[in-house]
Design a protein around this motif. Structure first.
Motif, PDB file in Angstrom:
ATOM      1  N   ILE A  19       0.829  -1.479   0.126  1.00  0.00           N
ATOM      2  CA  ILE A  19      -0.119  -0.115  -0.029  1.00  0.00           C
ATOM      3  C   ILE A  19       0.748   0.875  -0.183  1.00  0.00           C
ATOM      4  O   ILE A  19       0.468   2.559  -0.904  1.00  0.00           O
ATOM      5  CB  ILE A  19      -1.262   0.033   1.631  1.00  0.00           C
ATOM      6  CG1 ILE A  19      -2.065  -1.077   1.257  1.00  0.00           C
ATOM      7  CG2 ILE A  19      -1.480   0.956   1.369  1.00  0.00           C
ATOM      8  CD1 ILE A  19      -3.034  -1.463   2.275  1.00  0.00           C
ATOM      9  N   GLY A  22       1.893   2.528  -3.510  1.00  0.00           N
ATOM     10  CA  GLY A  22       0.268   2.160  -3.871  1.00  0.00           C
ATOM     11  C   GLY A  22       0.706   3.781  -3.694  1.00  0.00           C
ATOM     12  O   GLY A  22       0.713   4.857  -4.696  1.00  0.00           O
ATOM     13  N   ILE A 190      -6.836  -5.709   0.826  1.00  0.00           N
ATOM     14  CA  ILE A 190      -5.900  -5.027   0.030  1.00  0.00           C
ATOM     15  C   ILE A 190      -5.715  -6.368   0.001  1.00  0.00           C
ATOM     16  O   ILE A 190      -4.770  -6.891   0.264  1.00  0.00           O
ATOM     17  CB  ILE A 190      -5.161  -3.904   0.673  1.00  0.00           C
ATOM     18  CG1 ILE A 190      -6.474  -2.766   1.239  1.00  0.00           C
ATOM     19  CG2 ILE A 190      -4.540  -3.100  -1.024  1.00  0.00           C
ATOM     20  CD1 ILE A 190      -7.499  -1.921  -0.107  1.00  0.00           C
ATOM     21  N   ASP A 191      -5.610  -5.945  -2.063  1.00  0.00           N
ATOM     22  CA  ASP A 191      -4.710  -7.615  -2.085  1.00  0.00           C
ATOM     23  C   ASP A 191      -3.242  -6.792  -2.858  1.00  0.00           C
ATOM     24  O   ASP A 191      -2.590  -5.997  -3.389  1.00  0.00           O
ATOM     25  CB  ASP A 191      -4.985  -7.664  -4.304  1.00  0.00           C
ATOM     26  CG  ASP A 191      -4.935  -9.217  -4.475  1.00  0.00           C
ATOM     27  OD1 ASP A 191      -4.027  -9.313  -4.208  1.00  0.00           O
ATOM     28  OD2 ASP A 191      -4.930  -9.174  -5.856  1.00  0.00           O
ATOM     29  N   THR A 192      -2.690  -7.026  -2.010  1.00  0.00           N
ATOM     30  CA  THR A 192      -1.025  -6.950  -1.381  1.00  0.00           C
ATOM     31  C   THR A 192      -0.528  -7.663  -0.764  1.00  0.00           C
ATOM     32  O   THR A 192      -0.739  -9.213  -0.011  1.00  0.00           O
ATOM     33  CB  THR A 192      -0.628  -5.393  -0.928  1.00  0.00           C
ATOM     34  OG1 THR A 192      -1.175  -5.564   0.581  1.00  0.00           O
ATOM     35  CG2 THR A 192      -1.643  -4.537  -0.954  1.00  0.00           C
ATOM     36  N   ARG A 214     -14.686  -8.684  -3.171  1.00  0.00           N
ATOM     37  CA  ARG A 214     -13.366  -8.164  -3.816  1.00  0.00           C
ATOM     38  C   ARG A 214     -12.419  -7.637  -3.296  1.00  0.00           C
ATOM     39  O   ARG A 214     -13.119  -6.611  -2.094  1.00  0.00           O
ATOM     40  CB  ARG A 214     -13.426  -7.269  -5.353  1.00  0.00           C
ATOM     41  CG  ARG A 214     -14.110  -6.292  -5.595  1.00  0.00           C
ATOM     42  CD  ARG A 214     -13.157  -5.123  -6.283  1.00  0.00           C
ATOM     43  NE  ARG A 214     -13.385  -4.294  -6.527  1.00  0.00           N
ATOM     44  CZ  ARG A 214     -12.568  -3.012  -5.769  1.00  0.00           C
ATOM     45  NH1 ARG A 214     -11.544  -3.521  -5.372  1.00  0.00           N
ATOM     46  NH2 ARG A 214     -12.934  -1.334  -5.834  1.00  0.00           N
ATOM     47  N   PHE A 215     -11.232  -7.848  -3.250  1.00  0.00           N
ATOM     48  CA  PHE A 215      -9.879  -7.136  -2.486  1.00  0.00           C
ATOM     49  C   PHE A 215     -10.060  -5.840  -2.742  1.00  0.00           C
ATOM     50  O   PHE A 215     -10.536  -5.515  -4.166  1.00  0.00           O
ATOM     51  CB  PHE A 215      -9.195  -8.172  -2.664  1.00  0.00           C
ATOM     52  CG  PHE A 215      -9.137  -9.512  -1.444  1.00  0.00           C
ATOM     53  CD1 PHE A 215     -10.007  -9.208  -0.355  1.00  0.00           C
ATOM     54  CD2 PHE A 215      -9.053 -10.250  -2.056  1.00  0.00           C
ATOM     55  CE1 PHE A 215      -9.728 -10.361   0.699  1.00  0.00           C
ATOM     56  CE2 PHE A 215      -9.114 -11.883  -1.245  1.00  0.00           C
ATOM     57  CZ  PHE A 215      -9.524 -11.873   0.104  1.00  0.00           C
ATOM     58  N   GLY A 216      -9.386  -5.320  -2.453  1.00  0.00           N
ATOM     59  CA  GLY A 216      -9.282  -4.167  -2.989  1.00  0.00           C
ATOM     60  C   GLY A 216      -8.000  -3.592  -3.373  1.00  0.00           C
ATOM     61  O   GLY A 216      -7.242  -5.049  -3.711  1.00  0.00           O
ATOM     62  N   THR A 217      -8.032  -2.623  -3.944  1.00  0.00           N
ATOM     63  CA  THR A 217      -6.539  -1.865  -4.865  1.00  0.00           C
ATOM     64  C   THR A 217      -5.362  -1.042  -3.899  1.00  0.00           C
ATOM     65  O   THR A 217      -6.391  -0.427  -3.437  1.00  0.00           O
ATOM     66  CB  THR A 217      -6.230  -2.136  -6.231  1.00  0.00           C
ATOM     67  OG1 THR A 217      -6.921  -0.765  -6.599  1.00  0.00           O
ATOM     68  CG2 THR A 217      -7.438  -3.379  -6.823  1.00  0.00           C
ATOM     69  N   VAL A 218      -4.489  -1.247  -4.282  1.00  0.00           N
ATOM     70  CA  VAL A 218      -4.029  -0.180  -3.778  1.00  0.00           C
ATOM     71  C   VAL A 218      -4.413   1.094  -4.596  1.00  0.00           C
ATOM     72  O   VAL A 218      -4.153   2.330  -3.755  1.00  0.00           O
ATOM     73  CB  VAL A 218      -2.323  -0.147  -4.295  1.00  0.00           C
ATOM     74  CG1 VAL A 218      -1.318  -1.486  -2.995  1.00  0.00           C
ATOM     75  CG2 VAL A 218      -1.356  -0.296  -5.407  1.00  0.00           C
ATOM     76  N   GLU A 219      -4.610   1.186  -5.552  1.00  0.00           N
ATOM     77  CA  GLU A 219      -5.300   2.499  -5.909  1.00  0.00           C
ATOM     78  C   GLU A 219      -6.778   2.964  -5.669  1.00  0.00           C
ATOM     79  O   GLU A 219      -6.723   4.610  -5.228  1.00  0.00           O
ATOM     80  CB  GLU A 219      -5.559   1.898  -7.850  1.00  0.00           C
ATOM     81  CG  GLU A 219      -4.309   2.064  -8.543  1.00  0.00           C
ATOM     82  CD  GLU A 219      -3.778   0.932  -8.610  1.00  0.00           C
ATOM     83  OE1 GLU A 219      -2.345  -0.125  -9.014  1.00  0.00           O
ATOM     84  OE2 GLU A 219      -4.455  -0.321  -7.576  1.00  0.00           O
ATOM     85  N   ASP A 220      -6.782   1.982  -4.668  1.00  0.00           N
ATOM     86  CA  ASP A 220      -8.007   1.976  -4.341  1.00  0.00           C
ATOM     87  C   ASP A 220      -8.040   3.317  -3.085  1.00  0.00           C
ATOM     88  O   ASP A 220      -8.474   4.219  -2.601  1.00  0.00           O
ATOM     89  CB  ASP A 220      -9.245   0.815  -3.677  1.00  0.00           C
ATOM     90  CG  ASP A 220      -9.541   0.432  -4.816  1.00  0.00           C
ATOM     91  OD1 ASP A 220     -10.350   1.078  -5.954  1.00  0.00           O
ATOM     92  OD2 ASP A 220     -10.441  -0.777  -4.848  1.00  0.00           O
TER      93      ASP A 220
END
Length: 247
Positions: A19, A22, A190-192, A214-220
């Motif tokens: 994160i 990102g 978050i998908d990390t 869904r899992f979140g993204t670092v961009e979210d």
């Protein structure tokens, strides 16, 4: 939303992986000069520097142990000597040492508290001293909904994340007159790498808890951090912005 942080300097602790990376990349893309700290994973820090193309001249990677006040003092001396000033601090450094309380070692308790909570204190303490002089600044603490819900095996982590929220609310009141805002961003799953080490069945169990499925993204997460760091968020302080998919 288009963000513009041209001519601003941003500090992101734990900013070379997951994160934190990102967030650092998002600020770079928005024109900021970014100082990303790391503790010991030099390979990841060097890889980050190699991967950045656009804005690579505005990325500075610096080793810093946020749990040690002397290290933090030396870090801020470097920042002020090199860049004269900074505008945004993102306290992202964090670790997990999972175990049930009855089996948790004192070392695992202390390491998590020192990194996640004491690190937020040490970085914020010196940031406030610097930002107060120019009567403007943004401090954003990356917390977690675990501090609100609690998970078995994560009492140390949950305690630090709840503590960050309380710390944020108190500090925001202390520095409001100096036009410094202090907020939290609270990412869910978050998908990390932070969840990559979990067993597949546990990850599936967590995924089923997320209403958005869904899992979140670092961009979210990064978009929310940039929003709170921007001048348009002038009237938001002491708040917790949840990025959880509806948890």
């Amino acid at each position: 939303m288009q963000f513009d942080f041209t001519d601003q300097t941003v500090i992101v602790t734990g900013g070379t992986r997951g994160i934190g990376r990102g967030i650092a990349e998002a600020f770079l893309n928005a024109g900021a000069t970014v100082i990303a700290t790391y503790l010991s994973n030099q390979d990841a820090a060097e890889q980050f520097q190699q991967d950045v193309t656009a804005g690579s001249d505005r990325l500075h990677v610096r080793q810093c142990d946020v749990t040690r006040l002397e290290d933090v003092e030396n870090f801020y001396k470097f920042v002020c000597d090199t860049f004269e000033t900074f505008h945004v601090l993102v306290n992202n450094s964090g670790i997990r040492r999972d175990a049930i309380v009855g089996m948790m070692t004192e070392e695992d308790w202390k390491d998590v508290v020192d990194t996640n909570l004491t690190g937020t204190f040490t970085m914020s303490k010196l940031a406030v001293q610097n930002l107060s002089r120019k009567r403007y600044g943004r401090i954003i603490n990356i917390t977690s909904p675990v501090g609100k819900f609690g998970f078995a095996g994560q009492a140390n982590y949950a305690a630090t994340k709840a503590g960050q929220v309380a710390f944020t609310k108190s500090l925001s009141k202390e520095v409001a007159s100096r036009k410094i805002t202090v907020n939290c961003v609270s990412p869910g799953f978050i998908d990390t790498d932070f969840i990559a080490d979990l067993p597949d069945d546990q990850k599936q169990q967590y995924l089923e808890q997320v209403p958005l499925k869904r899992f979140g993204t670092v961009e979210d997460v990064a978009h929310c951090v940039l929003f709170l760091a921007g001048r348009n968020a002038d009237y938001i302080t002491g708040a917790v912005l949840e990025v959880t998919g509806g948890l």
